[in-house]
Scaffold this motif. Sequence first.
Motif, PDB file in Angstrom:
ATOM      1  N   GLN A 125      36.032 -19.745  -3.322  1.00  0.00           N
ATOM      2  CA  GLN A 125      36.947 -18.702  -3.783  1.00  0.00           C
ATOM      3  C   GLN A 125      38.324 -19.277  -4.096  1.00  0.00           C
ATOM      4  OE1 GLN A 125      36.314 -16.224  -0.420  1.00  0.00           O
ATOM      5  NE2 GLN A 125      34.569 -15.186  -1.326  1.00  0.00           N
ATOM      6  N   GLY A 126      38.789 -20.209  -3.273  1.00  0.00           N
ATOM      7  CA  GLY A 126      40.066 -20.868  -3.552  1.00  0.00           C
ATOM      8  C   GLY A 126      39.999 -21.662  -4.837  1.00  0.00           C
ATOM      9  N   LEU A 127      38.881 -22.349  -5.045  1.00  0.00           N
ATOM     10  CA  LEU A 127      38.695 -23.135  -6.265  1.00  0.00           C
ATOM     11  C   LEU A 127      38.696 -22.240  -7.498  1.00  0.00           C
ATOM     12  CD1 LEU A 127      38.109 -25.852  -7.600  1.00  0.00           C
ATOM     13  CD2 LEU A 127      35.685 -25.460  -7.129  1.00  0.00           C
ATOM     14  N   ARG A 128      38.008 -21.095  -7.398  1.00  0.00           N
ATOM     15  CA  ARG A 128      38.002 -20.169  -8.546  1.00  0.00           C
ATOM     16  C   ARG A 128      39.411 -19.679  -8.878  1.00  0.00           C
ATOM     17  NH1 ARG A 128      33.336 -19.676 -10.765  1.00  0.00           N
ATOM     18  NH2 ARG A 128      31.445 -19.502  -9.537  1.00  0.00           N
ATOM     19  N   ALA A 129      40.203 -19.374  -7.843  1.00  0.00           N
ATOM     20  CA  ALA A 129      41.581 -18.920  -8.076  1.00  0.00           C
ATOM     21  C   ALA A 129      42.405 -20.017  -8.749  1.00  0.00           C
ATOM     22  CB  ALA A 129      42.226 -18.504  -6.756  1.00  0.00           C
ATOM     23  N   VAL A 130      42.266 -21.251  -8.287  1.00  0.00           N
ATOM     24  CA  VAL A 130      43.012 -22.365  -8.877  1.00  0.00           C
ATOM     25  C   VAL A 130      42.590 -22.577 -10.328  1.00  0.00           C
ATOM     26  CG1 VAL A 130      43.303 -24.873  -8.789  1.00  0.00           C
ATOM     27  CG2 VAL A 130      43.515 -23.528  -6.706  1.00  0.00           C
ATOM     28  N   VAL A 131      41.285 -22.573 -10.585  1.00  0.00           N
ATOM     29  CA  VAL A 131      40.792 -22.777 -11.954  1.00  0.00           C
ATOM     30  C   VAL A 131      41.290 -21.664 -12.868  1.00  0.00           C
ATOM     31  CG1 VAL A 131      38.686 -22.777 -13.379  1.00  0.00           C
ATOM     32  CG2 VAL A 131      38.786 -24.131 -11.274  1.00  0.00           C
ATOM     33  N   ASP A 132      41.234 -20.417 -12.374  1.00  0.00           N
ATOM     34  CA  ASP A 132      41.665 -19.269 -13.174  1.00  0.00           C
ATOM     35  C   ASP A 132      43.137 -19.380 -13.563  1.00  0.00           C
ATOM     36  OD1 ASP A 132      41.480 -16.654 -14.372  1.00  0.00           O
ATOM     37  OD2 ASP A 132      42.520 -15.892 -12.591  1.00  0.00           O
ATOM     38  N   VAL A 133      43.989 -19.676 -12.586  1.00  0.00           N
ATOM     39  CA  VAL A 133      45.429 -19.755 -12.863  1.00  0.00           C
ATOM     40  C   VAL A 133      45.756 -21.005 -13.673  1.00  0.00           C
ATOM     41  CG1 VAL A 133      47.712 -19.957 -11.818  1.00  0.00           C
ATOM     42  CG2 VAL A 133      46.041 -18.375 -10.857  1.00  0.00           C
ATOM     43  N   ALA A 134      45.173 -22.137 -13.318  1.00  0.00           N
ATOM     44  CA  ALA A 134      45.475 -23.397 -14.018  1.00  0.00           C
ATOM     45  C   ALA A 134      45.105 -23.324 -15.491  1.00  0.00           C
ATOM     46  CB  ALA A 134      44.758 -24.561 -13.342  1.00  0.00           C
ATOM     47  N   THR A 168      57.572 -19.171 -14.457  1.00  0.00           N
ATOM     48  CA  THR A 168      56.521 -19.567 -15.400  1.00  0.00           C
ATOM     49  C   THR A 168      55.149 -19.371 -14.767  1.00  0.00           C
ATOM     50  OG1 THR A 168      58.027 -21.219 -16.315  1.00  0.00           O
ATOM     51  CG2 THR A 168      55.708 -21.443 -16.885  1.00  0.00           C
ATOM     52  N   LEU A 169      55.036 -19.719 -13.489  1.00  0.00           N
ATOM     53  CA  LEU A 169      53.779 -19.516 -12.777  1.00  0.00           C
ATOM     54  C   LEU A 169      53.472 -18.023 -12.663  1.00  0.00           C
ATOM     55  CD1 LEU A 169      51.388 -20.606 -11.131  1.00  0.00           C
ATOM     56  CD2 LEU A 169      52.879 -20.599  -9.121  1.00  0.00           C
ATOM     57  N   GLN A 170      54.473 -17.225 -12.329  1.00  0.00           N
ATOM     58  CA  GLN A 170      54.268 -15.775 -12.208  1.00  0.00           C
ATOM     59  C   GLN A 170      53.845 -15.168 -13.539  1.00  0.00           C
ATOM     60  OE1 GLN A 170      58.128 -14.964 -10.313  1.00  0.00           O
ATOM     61  NE2 GLN A 170      56.955 -13.893  -8.726  1.00  0.00           N
ATOM     62  N   ALA A 171      54.414 -15.653 -14.635  1.00  0.00           N
ATOM     63  CA  ALA A 171      54.070 -15.125 -15.950  1.00  0.00           C
ATOM     64  C   ALA A 171      52.613 -15.437 -16.318  1.00  0.00           C
ATOM     65  CB  ALA A 171      55.013 -15.698 -17.007  1.00  0.00           C
ATOM     66  N   ALA A 172      52.073 -16.536 -15.785  1.00  0.00           N
ATOM     67  CA  ALA A 172      50.687 -16.915 -16.079  1.00  0.00           C
ATOM     68  C   ALA A 172      49.680 -16.083 -15.297  1.00  0.00           C
ATOM     69  CB  ALA A 172      50.477 -18.396 -15.774  1.00  0.00           C
ATOM     70  N   ILE A 173      50.154 -15.386 -14.280  1.00  0.00           N
ATOM     71  CA  ILE A 173      49.281 -14.569 -13.441  1.00  0.00           C
ATOM     72  C   ILE A 173      49.512 -13.111 -13.818  1.00  0.00           C
ATOM     73  CG2 ILE A 173      48.773 -13.874 -11.068  1.00  0.00           C
ATOM     74  CD1 ILE A 173      49.833 -16.654 -10.241  1.00  0.00           C
ATOM     75  N   ASP A 174      48.444 -12.384 -14.064  1.00  0.00           N
ATOM     76  CA  ASP A 174      48.643 -10.986 -14.453  1.00  0.00           C
ATOM     77  C   ASP A 174      49.193 -10.176 -13.283  1.00  0.00           C
ATOM     78  OD1 ASP A 174      46.440 -10.258 -12.860  1.00  0.00           O
ATOM     79  OD2 ASP A 174      45.064 -10.454 -14.549  1.00  0.00           O
TER      80      ASP A 174
END
Length: 161
Positions: A29-38, A50-56
């Motif tokens: 689950q952690g890996l999926r979150a990292v892949v999704d955001v990255a 910039t990180l916040q803008a990449a996350i809905d």
Amino acid sequence: MTPNDFEDFTPDDLRYLNLALRAFPGVAQGLRAVVDVASRLRFPVEEASTLQAAIDSSGVRLGSQDIPVEHLPQLMPEFYFPIESEEDFVAKVADACARQREPYGPNMPAVTLMEAKAERRGDPPQIDRKQILQLAGFRPDEAQPASPSVGGLAKRGRERR
């Protein structure tokens, strides 16, 4: 195993990777979150906004927890930035998770995030050498007091041969 000893997996390893990740759902689950955001970032990421803008606006899901986007500054404070590369991003996400009270995982209770801030608690106490020796169990008032030294105690006034 150090990072330098790591060998990349090949496409032939995918079946075994999936089996291992099923055995460790928190990692998956952690890996999926990292892949999704990255996948939504362009590196380097200079600042938290910039990180916040990449996350809905719904945030990020880590294990059974939904982390709202407004909590990201507490998880990844300003000193994490800039994030230079994908490798740096993964390392900093792992560090942020490790700094939390409880690890993220499928059965984790709700996490209470604390405000990220540094606080200076005053100057260290001013203690002279004599007090330090007394606190450590030495008797600095003796005629030839022992004092701490490399490898044990050294008596003053004695020459080493």
